[in-house]
Design a protein around this motif. Structure first.
Motif, PDB file in Angstrom:
ATOM      1  N   GLY A   6       7.306   6.618   4.144  1.00 16.66           N
ATOM      2  CA  GLY A   6       6.036   7.332   4.153  1.00 16.66           C
ATOM      3  C   GLY A   6       4.932   6.598   3.417  1.00 16.66           C
ATOM      4  N   ILE A   7       4.662   5.395   3.804  1.00 18.42           N
ATOM      5  CA  ILE A   7       3.616   4.604   3.138  1.00 18.42           C
ATOM      6  C   ILE A   7       2.241   5.005   3.659  1.00 18.42           C
ATOM      7  CG2 ILE A   7       5.173   2.635   2.820  1.00 18.42           C
ATOM      8  CD1 ILE A   7       3.700   1.273   5.120  1.00 18.42           C
ATOM      9  N   SER A   8       1.208   4.704   2.841  1.00 16.35           N
ATOM     10  CA  SER A   8      -0.165   5.010   3.253  1.00 16.35           C
ATOM     11  C   SER A   8      -1.073   3.773   3.186  1.00 16.35           C
ATOM     12  CB  SER A   8      -0.760   6.100   2.348  1.00 16.35           C
ATOM     13  OG  SER A   8      -0.811   5.656   0.995  1.00 16.35           O
ATOM     14  N   ARG A   9      -0.575   2.682   2.611  1.00 16.23           N
ATOM     15  CA  ARG A   9      -1.429   1.494   2.450  1.00 16.23           C
ATOM     16  C   ARG A   9      -0.585   0.219   2.536  1.00 16.23           C
ATOM     17  NH1 ARG A   9      -2.020  -1.703  -1.572  1.00 16.23           N
ATOM     18  NH2 ARG A   9      -0.889  -0.292  -2.968  1.00 16.23           N
ATOM     19  N   MET A  10      -1.130  -0.781   3.242  1.00 17.79           N
ATOM     20  CA  MET A  10      -0.562  -2.134   3.289  1.00 17.79           C
ATOM     21  C   MET A  10      -1.722  -3.109   3.082  1.00 17.79           C
ATOM     22  SD  MET A  10       2.202  -1.955   6.436  1.00 17.79           S
ATOM     23  CE  MET A  10       1.006  -1.436   7.664  1.00 17.79           C
ATOM     24  N   SER A  11      -1.490  -4.153   2.298  1.00 13.03           N
ATOM     25  CA  SER A  11      -2.597  -5.086   2.026  1.00 13.03           C
ATOM     26  C   SER A  11      -2.091  -6.520   1.951  1.00 13.03           C
ATOM     27  CB  SER A  11      -3.298  -4.717   0.709  1.00 13.03           C
ATOM     28  OG  SER A  11      -2.440  -4.928  -0.388  1.00 13.03           O
ATOM     29  N   PHE A  12      -2.981  -7.445   2.369  1.00 13.05           N
ATOM     30  CA  PHE A  12      -2.751  -8.885   2.265  1.00 13.05           C
ATOM     31  C   PHE A  12      -3.852  -9.478   1.391  1.00 13.05           C
ATOM     32  CE2 PHE A  12      -0.547  -7.787   6.121  1.00 13.05           C
ATOM     33  CZ  PHE A  12       0.542  -8.644   6.158  1.00 13.05           C
ATOM     34  N   SER A  13      -3.491 -10.461   0.558  1.00 11.88           N
ATOM     35  CA  SER A  13      -4.476 -11.171  -0.264  1.00 11.88           C
ATOM     36  C   SER A  13      -3.978 -12.586  -0.495  1.00 11.88           C
ATOM     37  CB  SER A  13      -4.696 -10.449  -1.606  1.00 11.88           C
ATOM     38  OG  SER A  13      -3.484 -10.396  -2.342  1.00 11.88           O
ATOM     39  N   ALA A  14      -4.858 -13.445  -1.027  1.00 12.68           N
ATOM     40  CA  ALA A  14      -4.500 -14.850  -1.289  1.00 12.68           C
ATOM     41  C   ALA A  14      -4.922 -15.207  -2.701  1.00 12.68           C
ATOM     42  CB  ALA A  14      -5.178 -15.780  -0.287  1.00 12.68           C
ATOM     43  N   ALA A  15      -4.088 -16.013  -3.363  1.00 14.64           N
ATOM     44  CA  ALA A  15      -4.386 -16.431  -4.732  1.00 14.64           C
ATOM     45  C   ALA A  15      -3.899 -17.858  -4.928  1.00 14.64           C
ATOM     46  CB  ALA A  15      -3.707 -15.502  -5.741  1.00 14.64           C
TER      47      ALA A  15
ATOM     48  N   ALA B 245      -5.151 -16.666   9.709  1.00  5.50           N
ATOM     49  CA  ALA B 245      -4.247 -15.661   9.147  1.00  5.50           C
ATOM     50  C   ALA B 245      -4.800 -14.246   9.318  1.00  5.50           C
ATOM     51  CB  ALA B 245      -3.989 -15.958   7.669  1.00  5.50           C
ATOM     52  N   GLY B 246      -6.091 -14.066   9.068  1.00  5.61           N
ATOM     53  CA  GLY B 246      -6.676 -12.732   9.184  1.00  5.61           C
ATOM     54  C   GLY B 246      -6.570 -12.175  10.595  1.00  5.61           C
ATOM     55  N   MET B 247      -6.838 -13.011  11.599  1.00 10.00           N
ATOM     56  CA  MET B 247      -6.771 -12.557  12.981  1.00 10.00           C
ATOM     57  C   MET B 247      -5.339 -12.167  13.360  1.00 10.00           C
ATOM     58  SD  MET B 247      -7.825 -14.623  16.447  1.00 10.00           S
ATOM     59  CE  MET B 247      -6.395 -15.690  16.321  1.00 10.00           C
ATOM     60  N   LEU B 248      -4.330 -12.975  12.919  1.00 12.35           N
ATOM     61  CA  LEU B 248      -2.940 -12.661  13.237  1.00 12.35           C
ATOM     62  C   LEU B 248      -2.510 -11.344  12.597  1.00 12.35           C
ATOM     63  CD1 LEU B 248      -1.258 -16.180  12.898  1.00 12.35           C
ATOM     64  CD2 LEU B 248      -1.866 -14.962  14.983  1.00 12.35           C
ATOM     65  N   ILE B 249      -2.976 -11.087  11.374  1.00 16.59           N
ATOM     66  CA  ILE B 249      -2.635  -9.829  10.703  1.00 16.59           C
ATOM     67  C   ILE B 249      -3.207  -8.641  11.477  1.00 16.59           C
ATOM     68  CG2 ILE B 249      -3.076  -8.459   8.626  1.00 16.59           C
ATOM     69  CD1 ILE B 249      -2.942 -11.131   7.058  1.00 16.59           C
TER      70      ILE B 249
ATOM     71  N   ILE C  53      -0.124 -12.877  -0.565  1.00 16.77           N
ATOM     72  CA  ILE C  53       0.607 -11.743  -1.140  1.00 16.77           C
ATOM     73  C   ILE C  53       0.498 -10.539  -0.202  1.00 16.77           C
ATOM     74  CG2 ILE C  53       0.790 -10.199  -3.126  1.00 16.77           C
ATOM     75  CD1 ILE C  53      -0.696 -12.442  -4.724  1.00 16.77           C
ATOM     76  N   TYR C  54       1.656  -9.959   0.142  1.00 12.91           N
ATOM     77  CA  TYR C  54       1.696  -8.724   0.952  1.00 12.91           C
ATOM     78  C   TYR C  54       2.311  -7.615   0.115  1.00 12.91           C
ATOM     79  CZ  TYR C  54       3.324  -5.162   4.148  1.00 12.91           C
ATOM     80  OH  TYR C  54       3.555  -3.960   4.757  1.00 12.91           O
ATOM     81  N   THR C  55       1.644  -6.444   0.073  1.00 10.52           N
ATOM     82  CA  THR C  55       2.168  -5.306  -0.682  1.00 10.52           C
ATOM     83  C   THR C  55       2.037  -4.023   0.134  1.00 10.52           C
ATOM     84  OG1 THR C  55       0.029  -4.867  -1.751  1.00 10.52           O
ATOM     85  CG2 THR C  55       1.540  -6.353  -2.909  1.00 10.52           C
ATOM     86  N   ASP C  56       2.902  -3.036  -0.189  1.00  9.78           N
ATOM     87  CA  ASP C  56       2.739  -1.687   0.344  1.00  9.78           C
ATOM     88  C   ASP C  56       2.996  -0.689  -0.792  1.00  9.78           C
ATOM     89  OD1 ASP C  56       5.498  -1.019   0.055  1.00  9.78           O
ATOM     90  OD2 ASP C  56       5.973  -1.878   1.996  1.00  9.78           O
TER      91      ASP C  56
ATOM     92  N   ASP D 171      -5.334  -3.626   4.794  1.00 14.53           N
ATOM     93  CA  ASP D 171      -6.390  -4.469   4.223  1.00 14.53           C
ATOM     94  C   ASP D 171      -5.994  -5.938   4.400  1.00 14.53           C
ATOM     95  OD1 ASP D 171      -8.437  -5.637   2.846  1.00 14.53           O
ATOM     96  OD2 ASP D 171      -7.675  -5.112   0.852  1.00 14.53           O
ATOM     97  N   ALA D 172      -6.669  -6.634   5.328  1.00 17.06           N
ATOM     98  CA  ALA D 172      -6.402  -8.059   5.570  1.00 17.06           C
ATOM     99  C   ALA D 172      -7.374  -8.899   4.742  1.00 17.06           C
ATOM    100  CB  ALA D 172      -6.526  -8.385   7.055  1.00 17.06           C
ATOM    101  N   GLY D 173      -7.120  -9.006   3.458  1.00 13.07           N
ATOM    102  CA  GLY D 173      -8.051  -9.680   2.541  1.00 13.07           C
ATOM    103  C   GLY D 173      -7.860 -11.177   2.470  1.00 13.07           C
ATOM    104  N   VAL D 174      -7.807 -11.858   3.626  1.00 19.65           N
ATOM    105  CA  VAL D 174      -7.611 -13.317   3.656  1.00 19.65           C
ATOM    106  C   VAL D 174      -8.665 -13.955   4.571  1.00 19.65           C
ATOM    107  CG1 VAL D 174      -5.170 -13.329   3.050  1.00 19.65           C
ATOM    108  CG2 VAL D 174      -5.858 -12.974   5.445  1.00 19.65           C
ATOM    109  N   ALA D 175      -9.894 -13.519   4.467  1.00 17.90           N
ATOM    110  CA  ALA D 175     -10.951 -14.014   5.358  1.00 17.90           C
ATOM    111  C   ALA D 175     -11.098 -15.523   5.249  1.00 17.90           C
ATOM    112  CB  ALA D 175     -12.275 -13.333   4.997  1.00 17.90           C
ATOM    113  N   GLY D 176     -11.179 -16.179   6.398  1.00 15.43           N
ATOM    114  CA  GLY D 176     -11.412 -17.622   6.452  1.00 15.43           C
ATOM    115  C   GLY D 176     -10.185 -18.469   6.209  1.00 15.43           C
TER     116      GLY D 176
END
Length: 587
Positions: A501-510, A451-455, A519-522, A470-475
């Motif tokens: 006019g966004i300045s941040r996009m992030s991925f995380s897993a829970a 997942a991290g590489m695809l992001i 979870i994807y947010t902007d 921020d691709a916070g889904v390592a491994g």
């Protein structure tokens, strides 16, 4: 005084041996148990086993040690014959099944071991070896060889598997394999004892010894036969050799209903008046049959598999002795017939499964071929459409330039028509180009993806100047359609296009009940509450209207779901739920 037959068993098998010896089938058997707390490991000879062994040695001239393969050293005093079978491979399980478990690196347990697994797990020897073997991966699963003596075994097996984090398997064998092994060894011991005592005795005794030896040998072969017809033929051979009847017949009984008769001479009991010798109006009655024959039930436990009739025996005065011998032989033959019927049902089920799998594979192959042809057709058609659109756009743009330059009459209506035509043609061009990326949905088999590489790859294809990703889904690895990379691309592309006019996009897993949530947010304008479901509908949106619709379709192929849960004004938030088994973490 005649010596006894000793059974020295690990306390893990105490209940099984007690259940076998309790009915009184083996009057000359003396049983003792020993405690080693070894949980299946071979351990050195010590007091725990030596004391009961020496006790048995006083009264027994043959001792069967049932445990983990431990053998006695040379001890002073009389040395009885000692049998040390490989409990799992030679007694409880067929060799192919045991070897398969070994290849799968399974830890094999009986109910006695399992009933104290927590206690044994706390013992230094178990923690130091078996637990470490499980935790380091040299043991891949725990297999319960269930003898049926402990109804709590399935629950304890599940608890042990959960404790050590390995899969479990239950193989129900009952106590019959152990009973059969003890019976055969007991008969062999009786045979050897009679040979020793009556070696120079009469021909009758010699014949009995030969009968026992031959019976053991033939029964061993019969028990391994998988064809019911072959079992019946071998059984008739055995009873003919043992008792020499002039006529012998067997009628099959399955689920209480009688079937065909197999006889020697062939067809003799097909004659109605002869067939009546099997049955009366009240059914059948095992035991003596006339002056020179007997009828016995071939049964295993509570199941009657058939009736065996022997007539015109050469020594009718020995019928009572024959009946005693026949009861044990009939039990083994009943077990063999029961096994053969089970094998037949298994073969039928396997054949049905193979047919179903073959049909499914043919259908999948046909579907893949149809999809391939459709994709080829789509590719050709799309290429032709784009060529025509390119020509149409060219003519429309020339017309627009001529109108603007005054080379054509500047009719306001015509100008508006040309502008609308250009917009419609460009929209068609975008939509046709869009289909190129999604024509392979569901065509290729799902596989594991980083997942991290695809992001990171998707982010590299977008104009993200001034935007932090921020691709916070390592491994994290996800099992999905090969187009899952487009899912991450569409989410980020929509943020860039519509986020304001966004300045941040992030991925995380829970973690989530039953699976995992990506979870994807902007930090953009967010999505209105009224549109949270509409954005996944086909045709909704300001561009092609297909991006999020196809995103949901791609994920649904492997049971993955997506929804939007953000708050308008605080940014978009997409939750991708991945079911258990469809994700894993590496490294």
């Amino acid at each position: 005084m005649m010596k006894k037959f000793g059974v020295l068993c690990c306390e893990n098998l105490g209940r099984e041996v007690a259940a076998i010896a309790a009915p009184g089938e083996f009057p000359d058997v003396v049983a003792e148990t020993f405690s080693l707390a070894c949980c299946g490991r071979r351990v050195p000879w010590g007091d725990d086993i030596e004391v009961p062994f020496l006790n048995l040695r006083e009264t027994c001239d043959r001792i069967c040690i049932l445990g983990c393969g431990i053998e006695p050293p040379a001890l002073p005093g009389p040395a009885p014959a000692v049998l040390v079978p490989d409990l799992m491979r030679e007694v409880l399980l067929p060799e192919p099944l045991f070897d398969a478990c070994v290849r799968e690196r399974a830890l094999m347990l009986v109910p006695g071991m399992l009933s104290r697994w927590k206690e044994d797990a706390a013992a230094p020897g178990f923690v130091g070896e078996a637990t470490e073997a499980i935790r380091c991966g040299s043991v891949r699963k725990i297999v319960l060889v269930d003898t049926g003596v402990d109804p709590e075994s399935p629950r304890l097996l599940a608890a042990a598997g959960e404790e050590f984090g390995v899969p479990t398997e239950r193989i129900f064998v009952g106590i019959e394999p152990l009973r059969r092994y003890i019976e055969i060894q007991y008969l062999q011991w009786r045979l050897d004892a009679e040979r020793k005592v009556f070696r120079d005795s009469s021909a009758v005794v010699n014949r009995r010894s030969a009968d026992y030896a031959m019976t053991i040998d033939i029964l061993g072969r019969i028990a391994a036969i998988q064809s019911e017809g072959t079992v019946v033929e071998e059984m008739l051979n055995l009873f003919t050799i043992l008792f020499g009847p002039a006529r012998i017949a067997f009628v099959l009984v399955d689920e209480g209903k009688t079937g065909r008769i197999v006889s020697r001479p062939p067809g003799y009991y097909d004659i109605p008046e002869h067939r009546e010798r099997f049955f009366t109006e009240r059914g059948w009655s095992p035991g003596r049959h006339g002056e020179d024959g007997f009828l016995i039930e071939i049964r295993h436990e509570a199941t009657c598999s058939g009736l065996l009739l022997l007539e015109d025996l050469p020594v009718p005065e020995r019928i009572d002795d024959y009946l005693d011998i026949s009861r044990f032989v009939a039990e083994v033959c009943g077990l063999a017939i029961d096994n053969a019927r089970t094998y037949r049902k298994i073969r039928e089920l396997l054949a049905e499964r193979d047919v179903e799998i073959a049909e499914r594979m043919r259908a999948e192959k046909a579907l893949r071929e149809a999809n391939r042809k459709l994709n080829t057709l789509s590719s050709i058609t799309r290429h032709d459409i784009l060529n025509q659109l390119a020509a149409l756009l060219g003519y429309l743009e020339i017309t627009q330039m001529d109108l603007e330059a005054g080379r054509l009459p500047a009719d306001p209506t015509l100008v508006r028509y040309v502008a609308n035509e250009l917009q419609a043609a460009r929209t068609i061009q975008r939509q046709v180009e869009f289909t190129r990326f999604y024509q392979d949905i569901g065509v290729k088999e799902a596989e594991w993806h980083d997942a991290g590489m695809l992001i990171r790859q998707a982010a590299g294809e977008l104009p993200l100047d001034g935007i932090t990703v921020d691709a916070g889904v390592a491994g994290l690895r996800v099992y999905a359609d090969p187009l899952i990379g487009k899912v991450f691309y569409n989410l980020m592309e929509n943020s860039v296009r519509h986020g304001g006019g966004i300045s941040r996009m992030s991925f995380s897993a829970a973690g989530a009940p039953g699976g995992l949530t990506i979870i994807y947010t902007d930090d953009g304008v967010g999505i209105p509450a009224a549109e949270k479901e509409k954005i996944f509908r086909k045709g909704f949106g300001k561009n092609t209207g297909l991006g999020l619709f196809l995103t949901r379709e791609i994920l649904a192929i492997t049971g993955i779901a997506i929804r939007e849960t953000g708050v308008e004004g605080e940014g978009a938030r997409f939750e991708i739920f991945v079911p258990e088994g469809e994700y894993r973490f590496v490294g």
